[in-house]
Design an enzyme around this catalytic site. Structure first.
Site, PDB file in Angstrom:
ATOM      1  N   CYS A   1      27.470 -59.343  17.650  1.00  0.00           N
ATOM      2  CA  CYS A   1      26.376 -60.035  16.964  1.00  0.00           C
ATOM      3  C   CYS A   1      25.968 -59.292  15.694  1.00  0.00           C
ATOM      4  O   CYS A   1      25.679 -58.086  15.741  1.00  0.00           O
ATOM      5  CB  CYS A   1      25.164 -60.174  17.885  1.00  0.00           C
ATOM      6  SG  CYS A   1      23.772 -60.999  17.087  1.00  0.00           S
TER       7      CYS A   1
ATOM      8  N   CYS B   1      26.603 -59.295  22.649  1.00  0.00           N
ATOM      9  CA  CYS B   1      25.796 -58.633  21.625  1.00  0.00           C
ATOM     10  C   CYS B   1      26.641 -57.676  20.779  1.00  0.00           C
ATOM     11  O   CYS B   1      26.285 -57.374  19.632  1.00  0.00           O
ATOM     12  CB  CYS B   1      24.623 -57.898  22.262  1.00  0.00           C
ATOM     13  SG  CYS B   1      23.547 -58.968  23.252  1.00  0.00           S
TER      14      CYS B   1
ATOM     15  N   TYR C   1      16.721 -83.793  15.298  1.00  0.00           N
ATOM     16  CA  TYR C   1      17.838 -82.863  15.121  1.00  0.00           C
ATOM     17  C   TYR C   1      18.962 -83.482  14.295  1.00  0.00           C
ATOM     18  O   TYR C   1      19.442 -82.900  13.317  1.00  0.00           O
ATOM     19  CB  TYR C   1      18.409 -82.390  16.465  1.00  0.00           C
ATOM     20  CG  TYR C   1      19.789 -81.840  16.271  1.00  0.00           C
ATOM     21  CD1 TYR C   1      19.967 -80.588  15.712  1.00  0.00           C
ATOM     22  CD2 TYR C   1      20.916 -82.630  16.520  1.00  0.00           C
ATOM     23  CE1 TYR C   1      21.234 -80.106  15.425  1.00  0.00           C
ATOM     24  CE2 TYR C   1      22.183 -82.154  16.244  1.00  0.00           C
ATOM     25  CZ  TYR C   1      22.333 -80.896  15.701  1.00  0.00           C
ATOM     26  OH  TYR C   1      23.584 -80.437  15.398  1.00  0.00           O
TER      27      TYR C   1
ATOM     28  N   CYS D   1      17.501 -57.512  17.059  1.00  0.00           N
ATOM     29  CA  CYS D   1      17.189 -58.552  18.044  1.00  0.00           C
ATOM     30  C   CYS D   1      16.058 -58.082  18.948  1.00  0.00           C
ATOM     31  O   CYS D   1      16.193 -57.083  19.675  1.00  0.00           O
ATOM     32  CB  CYS D   1      18.430 -58.888  18.865  1.00  0.00           C
ATOM     33  SG  CYS D   1      18.102 -60.055  20.208  1.00  0.00           S
TER      34      CYS D   1
ATOM     35  N   ASP E   1      18.598 -76.984  17.013  1.00  0.00           N
ATOM     36  CA  ASP E   1      19.278 -77.449  18.215  1.00  0.00           C
ATOM     37  C   ASP E   1      19.156 -76.374  19.301  1.00  0.00           C
ATOM     38  O   ASP E   1      18.510 -75.354  19.111  1.00  0.00           O
ATOM     39  CB  ASP E   1      20.748 -77.751  17.909  1.00  0.00           C
ATOM     40  CG  ASP E   1      21.562 -76.478  17.864  1.00  0.00           C
ATOM     41  OD1 ASP E   1      21.053 -75.485  17.342  1.00  0.00           O
ATOM     42  OD2 ASP E   1      22.692 -76.470  18.364  1.00  0.00           O
TER      43      ASP E   1
ATOM     44  N   GLU F   1      28.134 -85.560  15.047  1.00  0.00           N
ATOM     45  CA  GLU F   1      26.823 -85.223  15.591  1.00  0.00           C
ATOM     46  C   GLU F   1      26.465 -86.110  16.783  1.00  0.00           C
ATOM     47  O   GLU F   1      25.884 -85.646  17.757  1.00  0.00           O
ATOM     48  CB  GLU F   1      25.750 -85.310  14.508  1.00  0.00           C
ATOM     49  CG  GLU F   1      25.865 -84.232  13.442  1.00  0.00           C
ATOM     50  CD  GLU F   1      25.775 -82.823  14.017  1.00  0.00           C
ATOM     51  OE1 GLU F   1      25.198 -82.656  15.099  1.00  0.00           O
ATOM     52  OE2 GLU F   1      26.301 -81.891  13.383  1.00  0.00           O
TER      53      GLU F   1
END
Length: 313
Positions: A224, A221, A141, A230, A159, A58
């Site tokens: 997705c 997309c 975060y 969406c 994030d 991280e």
DNA sequence: TACCCGTGGCA
DNA sequence: TTGCCAAGGGT
């Protein structure tokens, strides 16, 4: 699973208006399912990484692409498999091992976090969000990410990837605001699955979706799992309005000079004379300002006689 | 809040 | 070539 396709323009009854956002599970199930088959096999996701591996990853991934982190991560964990192993090294060794990942203050903070973990937590990465947040280099975060990814806890992990996914899928805008808003945090909490294990998977899955499919540019997309719901896509993918992100110039800035100075010191075994550092930049005022900044940040240690090195303390 | 803090790949 | 972008934190 009632998915209100349109607001009821003339409700015949006085029933409360359904929530304007899609039901949460309508997002969770397909995104988590997609993640199970498309997640990248990254070393910090393997069980043997442990909380320390998650935490190191991280730090390294802050503002830094995965592909650049991978080799440094492997070397780091091989050399310092536990926080105490790093804690007993001089901070300059962390800066040196950081290599060219960028933002070397992260290396200093990771070293400081390892020292704090060794002194305050018996050498184990703490589980509590508040304790993680108290460590140097860990903000909202990263605390949520370590608690969620390493310990399976229920936290909103917000994030840049997740913010973009939410902006598009829920808010119907191409990009999130420049700075994280209270509304975004509220939305992230509202969309968090109740169940701890599901929440943890959702955090990783929504982030991965933003990293691989719902990207900043050239989003795909067609791949997705929630394209059908969406808000941005359904609205015809309107172009971003509002202030563009401030362009980040680099050439000629103090950051570039700092980078050049530190690169010399990283490669040097012995203390470096001022005259050697002077060769990296011809403008003396900016050069001196950059070096002073590195010293005050603790990234460079000045020695008597005009010598400099990475910090031993 | 806005700004500072590195580096390199890619369109 | 230049601008954009990348799992933020600190002040």
């Amino acid at each position: 699973m009632t998915a209100p396709t349109k607001p009821q323009s003339s409700p015949a009854t006085a029933t409360p208006t359904p929530a304007p956002t899609p039901t949460a599970t309508a997002l969770h199930t397909p995104v988590i399912s997609w993640f199970e088959t498309h997640a990248r096999d990254l070393p910090w996701r393997r069980p043997e990484a442990g909380p320390w591996g998650v935490m190191v990853s991280e730090f390294m991934l802050q503002q830094t692409p995965v592909n650049r982190v991978l080799p440094v991560y492997e070397q780091w964990l091989a050399r310092w498999p536990r926080p105490a192993d790093l804690a007993k090294e001089p901070p300059g060794e962390a800066v040196r091992a950081w290599g060219r990942l960028g933002y070397p203050r992260r290396a200093l903070r990771l070293h400081g976090a390892a020292v704090a973990i060794t002194e305050r937590h018996g050498g184990d990465v703490p589980r509590e969000h508040a304790q993680l947040l108290a460590l140097p280099g860990i903000g909202e975060y990263t605390a949520a990410a370590v608690a969620s990814f390493a310990y399976g806890q229920r936290h909103a992990v917000l994030d840049t990837n997740v913010r973009r996914v939410f902006a598009r899928a829920v808010s119907g805008t191409q990009y999130p605001p420049n700075a994280t808003t209270a509304a975004e945090r509220k939305l992230a909490r509202a969309l968090l699955p109740e169940d701890e294990g599901t929440a943890s998977r959702w955090a990783a899955a929504s982030m991965e979706l933003g990293a691989l499919v719902c990207t900043a540019k050239n989003e795909t997309c067609g791949h997705c799992p929630i394209a059908g719901q969406c808000a941005w896509r359904l609205a015809g993918k309107p172009a971003h309005e509002g202030p563009a992100r401030r362009a980040q110039t680099y050439a000629g800035t103090d950051r570039q000079v700092r980078g050049k100075l530190l690169a010399v010191l990283r490669e040097a075994i012995a203390p470096v004379p001022q005259a050697v550092l002077d060769r990296v930049w011809d403008e003396p005022v900016q050069r001196a300002r950059a070096l002073d900044g590195l010293v005050s940040d603790g990234l460079v240690e000045p020695l008597p006689g005009g010598l400099y090195r990475l910090p031993l303390t």
